[in-house]
Design a protein around this motif. Structure first.
Motif, PDB file in Angstrom:
ATOM      1  N   LYS A 191       0.828  -1.216   0.000  1.00 43.54           N
ATOM      2  CA  LYS A 191       0.000   0.000   0.000  1.00 43.54           C
ATOM      3  C   LYS A 191       0.859   1.262   0.000  1.00 43.54           C
ATOM      4  O   LYS A 191       0.673   2.186   0.805  1.00 43.54           O
ATOM      5  CB  LYS A 191      -0.970  -0.007   1.172  1.00 43.54           C
ATOM      6  N   MET A 192       1.806   1.289  -0.928  1.00 43.73           N
ATOM      7  CA  MET A 192       2.690   2.448  -1.098  1.00 43.73           C
ATOM      8  C   MET A 192       2.320   3.159  -2.391  1.00 43.73           C
ATOM      9  O   MET A 192       2.222   2.530  -3.451  1.00 43.73           O
ATOM     10  CB  MET A 192       4.149   1.993  -1.146  1.00 43.73           C
ATOM     11  N   ILE A 193       2.114   4.463  -2.321  1.00 42.84           N
ATOM     12  CA  ILE A 193       1.744   5.246  -3.500  1.00 42.84           C
ATOM     13  C   ILE A 193       2.978   5.473  -4.359  1.00 42.84           C
ATOM     14  O   ILE A 193       4.038   5.858  -3.863  1.00 42.84           O
ATOM     15  CB  ILE A 193       1.096   6.567  -3.077  1.00 42.84           C
ATOM     16  N   GLN A 194       2.819   5.271  -5.677  1.00 42.50           N
ATOM     17  CA  GLN A 194       3.984   5.209  -6.562  1.00 42.50           C
ATOM     18  C   GLN A 194       3.659   5.721  -7.956  1.00 42.50           C
ATOM     19  O   GLN A 194       2.532   5.596  -8.448  1.00 42.50           O
ATOM     20  CB  GLN A 194       4.444   3.742  -6.655  1.00 42.50           C
ATOM     21  N   ALA A 195       4.675   6.304  -8.596  1.00 46.12           N
ATOM     22  CA  ALA A 195       4.625   6.594 -10.033  1.00 46.12           C
ATOM     23  C   ALA A 195       5.904   6.056 -10.639  1.00 46.12           C
ATOM     24  O   ALA A 195       6.994   6.285 -10.111  1.00 46.12           O
ATOM     25  CB  ALA A 195       4.504   8.086 -10.300  1.00 46.12           C
ATOM     26  N   THR A 196       5.789   5.317 -11.733  1.00 53.21           N
ATOM     27  CA  THR A 196       6.942   4.766 -12.425  1.00 53.21           C
ATOM     28  C   THR A 196       6.968   5.287 -13.854  1.00 53.21           C
ATOM     29  O   THR A 196       6.012   5.902 -14.320  1.00 53.21           O
ATOM     30  CB  THR A 196       6.890   3.227 -12.469  1.00 53.21           C
ATOM     31  N   TYR A 197       8.064   5.018 -14.545  1.00 51.09           N
ATOM     32  CA  TYR A 197       8.132   5.320 -15.974  1.00 51.09           C
ATOM     33  C   TYR A 197       7.845   4.008 -16.697  1.00 51.09           C
ATOM     34  O   TYR A 197       8.743   3.322 -17.162  1.00 51.09           O
ATOM     35  CB  TYR A 197       9.516   5.863 -16.345  1.00 51.09           C
ATOM     36  N   ALA A 198       6.575   3.644 -16.753  1.00 46.89           N
ATOM     37  CA  ALA A 198       6.135   2.403 -17.392  1.00 46.89           C
ATOM     38  C   ALA A 198       5.089   2.735 -18.438  1.00 46.89           C
ATOM     39  O   ALA A 198       4.037   3.278 -18.106  1.00 46.89           O
ATOM     40  CB  ALA A 198       5.566   1.434 -16.366  1.00 46.89           C
ATOM     41  N   ALA A 199       5.366   2.396 -19.692  1.00 48.16           N
ATOM     42  CA  ALA A 199       4.424   2.682 -20.770  1.00 48.16           C
ATOM     43  C   ALA A 199       3.410   1.560 -20.956  1.00 48.16           C
ATOM     44  O   ALA A 199       2.458   1.713 -21.716  1.00 48.16           O
ATOM     45  CB  ALA A 199       5.175   2.916 -22.079  1.00 48.16           C
ATOM     46  N   ALA A 200       3.584   0.440 -20.271  1.00 48.62           N
ATOM     47  CA  ALA A 200       2.652  -0.678 -20.396  1.00 48.62           C
ATOM     48  C   ALA A 200       1.250  -0.238 -19.977  1.00 48.62           C
ATOM     49  O   ALA A 200       1.071   0.375 -18.921  1.00 48.62           O
ATOM     50  CB  ALA A 200       3.120  -1.848 -19.536  1.00 48.62           C
ATOM     51  N   ALA A 201       0.245  -0.549 -20.795  1.00 52.25           N
ATOM     52  CA  ALA A 201      -1.123  -0.119 -20.518  1.00 52.25           C
ATOM     53  C   ALA A 201      -1.624  -0.658 -19.180  1.00 52.25           C
ATOM     54  O   ALA A 201      -2.377   0.015 -18.477  1.00 52.25           O
ATOM     55  CB  ALA A 201      -2.041  -0.552 -21.655  1.00 52.25           C
ATOM     56  N   GLU A 202      -1.212  -1.858 -18.806  1.00 58.71           N
ATOM     57  CA  GLU A 202      -1.704  -2.463 -17.571  1.00 58.71           C
ATOM     58  C   GLU A 202      -1.278  -1.678 -16.325  1.00 58.71           C
ATOM     59  O   GLU A 202      -1.913  -1.770 -15.280  1.00 58.71           O
ATOM     60  CB  GLU A 202      -1.222  -3.910 -17.447  1.00 58.71           C
ATOM     61  N   ALA A 203      -0.204  -0.882 -16.439  1.00 57.68           N
ATOM     62  CA  ALA A 203       0.262  -0.096 -15.292  1.00 57.68           C
ATOM     63  C   ALA A 203      -0.729   0.992 -14.905  1.00 57.68           C
ATOM     64  O   ALA A 203      -0.637   1.552 -13.815  1.00 57.68           O
ATOM     65  CB  ALA A 203       1.625   0.517 -15.592  1.00 57.68           C
ATOM     66  N   GLY A 204      -1.680   1.306 -15.789  1.00 54.53           N
ATOM     67  CA  GLY A 204      -2.694   2.305 -15.491  1.00 54.53           C
ATOM     68  C   GLY A 204      -4.018   1.710 -15.037  1.00 54.53           C
ATOM     69  O   GLY A 204      -5.015   2.423 -14.958  1.00 54.53           O
ATOM     70  N   ASP A 205      -4.015   0.412 -14.740  1.00 57.66           N
ATOM     71  CA  ASP A 205      -5.230  -0.273 -14.292  1.00 57.66           C
ATOM     72  C   ASP A 205      -5.389  -0.070 -12.788  1.00 57.66           C
ATOM     73  O   ASP A 205      -4.696  -0.695 -11.983  1.00 57.66           O
ATOM     74  CB  ASP A 205      -5.124  -1.762 -14.629  1.00 57.66           C
ATOM     75  N   GLY A 206      -6.304   0.800 -12.401  1.00 62.66           N
ATOM     76  CA  GLY A 206      -6.496   1.117 -10.989  1.00 62.66           C
ATOM     77  C   GLY A 206      -7.063  -0.024 -10.171  1.00 62.66           C
ATOM     78  O   GLY A 206      -6.874  -0.072  -8.954  1.00 62.66           O
ATOM     79  N   LYS A 207      -7.766  -0.936 -10.797  1.00 60.12           N
ATOM     80  CA  LYS A 207      -8.294  -2.091 -10.067  1.00 60.12           C
ATOM     81  C   LYS A 207      -7.179  -3.078  -9.740  1.00 60.12           C
ATOM     82  O   LYS A 207      -7.131  -3.643  -8.640  1.00 60.12           O
ATOM     83  CB  LYS A 207      -9.366  -2.793 -10.906  1.00 60.12           C
ATOM     84  N   ARG A 208      -6.297  -3.284 -10.690  1.00 66.91           N
ATOM     85  CA  ARG A 208      -5.210  -4.231 -10.498  1.00 66.91           C
ATOM     86  C   ARG A 208      -4.092  -3.641  -9.639  1.00 66.91           C
ATOM     87  O   ARG A 208      -3.509  -4.336  -8.802  1.00 66.91           O
ATOM     88  CB  ARG A 208      -4.658  -4.649 -11.860  1.00 66.91           C
ATOM     89  N   TYR A 209      -3.790  -2.354  -9.881  1.00 68.56           N
ATOM     90  CA  TYR A 209      -2.707  -1.677  -9.152  1.00 68.56           C
ATOM     91  C   TYR A 209      -3.249  -0.385  -8.529  1.00 68.56           C
ATOM     92  O   TYR A 209      -3.016   0.715  -9.046  1.00 68.56           O
ATOM     93  CB  TYR A 209      -1.546  -1.366 -10.092  1.00 68.56           C
ATOM     94  N   PRO A 210      -3.975  -0.494  -7.432  1.00 65.24           N
ATOM     95  CA  PRO A 210      -4.682   0.672  -6.869  1.00 65.24           C
ATOM     96  C   PRO A 210      -3.789   1.760  -6.277  1.00 65.24           C
ATOM     97  O   PRO A 210      -4.281   2.860  -5.996  1.00 65.24           O
ATOM     98  CB  PRO A 210      -5.570   0.048  -5.782  1.00 65.24           C
ATOM     99  N   TYR A 211      -2.489   1.485  -6.100  1.00 62.38           N
ATOM    100  CA  TYR A 211      -1.610   2.501  -5.513  1.00 62.38           C
ATOM    101  C   TYR A 211      -0.599   3.061  -6.518  1.00 62.38           C
ATOM    102  O   TYR A 211       0.243   3.886  -6.154  1.00 62.38           O
ATOM    103  CB  TYR A 211      -0.877   1.923  -4.290  1.00 62.38           C
TER     104      TYR A 211
END
Length: 413
Positions: free
Chosen positions: A137-157
Motif C-alpha cells: 500500500k505504497m503510492i507510486q509513479a513509475t516510468y512504465a508505458a505498459a497499458a496495464e500499469a494504469g489499471d487502478g483495479k489491479r494496481y490501486p496505488y
C-alpha cells in the motif's frame, strides 16, 4: 540550587506559597513551550520519498536523465517552503535497472517507514516493483508505458502520468488511416517487451478499423543490419510504417536503409526517436516523414504554441549541463508532474496519510500537469487523456524553435 530557586525560599527554608504558584506557572508555561517546540520539530521533519533509479549497471546513462524533472520539482517545492512546511527528502535506492531487485527495494523502503515512491524506470522493472508496492500500500509513479500499469483495479496505488502503449498505438493508427488516408500499413518492431506490447495494441486498433497489417517485421535489437526487414516492408507494398523503435542505432540503420532505397513512406513511432543523437547518424532528409508520439503542450503548429510553463521548463533545462541532448526524455518523464501532484493532494487534504492521499488522487480532475491535464478515477489510473497526445516531426528537432524539448506537430494536427 540556582539563584532563581533560592529566591523563593523563606528564612525558615520553606517555600513561600506565592512564589510556589509563580514557579508552577512558569514551569507549566515552559512545558507548554517545550511541547510546542517538539511539535514544531516533528512537523518540520522531512517528507521522505523513495527514489528508485540505477546508479550502477549498464542503463545508468540512459535512465538517469529521466529523473531530472523530478529533481527539479523537488528543488522548486523545497525552495518555496516545502509541503505544509516539510522539506522533501529523496531516499535513493539503486535498482541497477534489474527487475529482480525491485521487490527487495520496496521491502527496504517500507521498513524505513516510506510510503511514497518515484521510479523505477522501464516497463519490466516497474511491473516488478508495482506488484510489491501494491501489497505494501505504497503510492507510486513509475516510468512504465505498459497499458496495464494504469489499471487502478489491479494496481490501486500506482499512478501512470505518461501516455501508454495503447494510447500511442491508437494515435499512430488514427493518423495513418484517417489523416493520411493510407490503407496498407506495415509494422516494424524491436523484439522487446515494449515492442511486443506496442505491436499488439497497433494490430488491435488496425483490426478495429477493419484493416489487417500488410506486414509485421520483428527484428533483434542486436542485429548488425536491418536492411532485410525494411526491404520486406517495401516488397509488401506498404505505404505507411508504424515503427516501435526505442534504440537510436537501430533507428539510424532503418532510416538510412530507407534513404538508400529512395523509399520515404510516412513513419510513426515512439518519442525516443526525437533524441538529437539520431542526427549524428542520419541526414534530416532521411527522417523528413518520420513522426513520434508526444505531448501537445510541448508542440507547436501554425495556430498554437507551447504553453508558458513548458517554455519556462525548457529554458531551465537549457541551464542544466547534464540535460543537454536529453531534453525530450526529461520533458516526457512523469516524475515532475507526480511530485507536484503529491504536493497538491497533501495540501488539499492537509494530511500525509496514505489513505487520505489515495482518496484525493483517485478523485483528481484536470490537474494542470506539464504533460497535460491529469485525471484519475479509482478504476482508471492512466492520467493523460488521448486529447493531450499528438504526433510530432522528428526533423523539427533541428528547428531553433525546438528549444531542446519542443517539436512541430505532424502535418494536419
Amino acid at each position: 540550587m540556582s539563584r532563581a530557586d533560592r529566591t523563593i525560599l523563606t528564612a525558615a527554608g520553606s517555600i513561600d506559597r506565592r512564589s510556589f504558584l509563580q514557579l508552577a506557572g512558569l514551569t507549566a508555561g515552559a512545558s507548554a513551550l517545550g511541547a510546542g517546540l517538539a511539535g514544531g520539530a516533528a512537523a518540520a521533519e522531512p517528507f521522505r520519498i523513495g527514489w528508485v533509479r540505477p546508479t550502477t549497471g549498464r542503463l545508468v546513462t540512459s535512465f538517469n536523465p529521466l529523473y531530472m524533472g523530478g529533481v527539479m520539482a523537488v528543488e522548486e517545492i523545497n525552495a518555496a517552503g516545502g509541503i505544509l512546511g516539510r522539506q522533501i527528502e529523496r531516499v535513493e535506492e539503486d535498482d541497477e535497472a534489474l527487475p529482480s531487485k525491485e521487490p527487495g527495494i520496496v521491502r527496504k523502503l517500507r521498513g524505513a517507514g516510506i510510503h511514497y515512491v518515484v521510479g523505477p524506470t522501464g516497463s519490466s522493472q516497474s511491473l516488478s516493483s508495482i506488484a510489491a508496492t501494491t501489497a505494501a500500500k505504497m503510492i507510486q509513479a513509475t516510468y512504465a508505458a505498459a497499458a496495464e500499469a494504469g489499471d487502478g483495479k489491479r494496481y490501486p496505488y500506482h499512478y501512470q502520468l505518461l501516455f501508454n502503449t495503447d494510447q500511442q498505438a491508437e494515435i499512430c493508427v488514427d493518423y495513418m488511416l484517417k489523416n493520411q488516408g493510407l490503407k496498407k500499413i506495415g509494422v516494424l518492431q524491436e523484439n522487446t517487451a515494449f515492442g511486443e506490447q506496442a505491436t499488439a495494441s497497433t494490430v488491435k486498433y488496425l483490426k478495429k478499423a477493419g484493416v489487417e497489417p500488410a506486414s509485421v517485421q520483428v527484428y533483434p535489437i542486436n542485429a548488425p543490419d536491418l536492411a532485410a526487414y525494411v526491404s520486406n516492408l517495401q516488397k509488401a507494398g506498404v505505404d505507411g510504417v508504424i515503427a516501435w523503435i526505442a534504440n537510436i542505432p537501430n533507428a539510424a540503420m532503418i532510416f538510412n536503409t530507407m534513404k538508400s532505397l529512395n523509399w520515404f513512406p510516412p513513419v510513426t513511432g515512439h518519442s525516443g526517436l526525437f533524441l538529437p543523437s539520431l542526427f549524428e547518424l542520419v541526414s534530416p532528409e532521411a527522417v523528413k516523414n518520420v513522426y513520434g508520439t508526444y505531448y501537445k503542450s510541448f508542440t507547436w503548429n501554425a495556430t498554437e504554441q507551447p504553453g508558458e510553463r513548458q517554455v519556462a521548463f525548457a529554458k531551465k533545462l537549457a541551464e542544466i549541463p547534464g540535460a543537454k541532448n536529453n531534453e525530450v526524455n526529461i520533458a516526457a518523464s512523469p516524475y515532475y508532474d507526480f511530485v507536484y501532484l503529491l504536493k497538491h493532494a497533501i495540501e488539499q487534504t492537509k494530511s500525509f496519510e496514505v489513505a487520505d492521499i489515495k482518496k484525493a488522487l483517485d478523485s483528481t480532475k484536470d490537474f494542470p500537469g506539464l504533460l497535460g491535464k491529469v485525471s484519475f478515477t479509482p478504476e482508471n489510473h492512466s492520467g493523460i487523456a488521448l486529447a493531450d497526445i499528438t504526433l510530432a516531426s522528428v526533423s523539427s528537432g533541428v528547428d531553433k524553435r525546438a528549444m531542446g524539448c519542443m517539436r512541430e506537430r505532424a502535418p494536419g494536427l
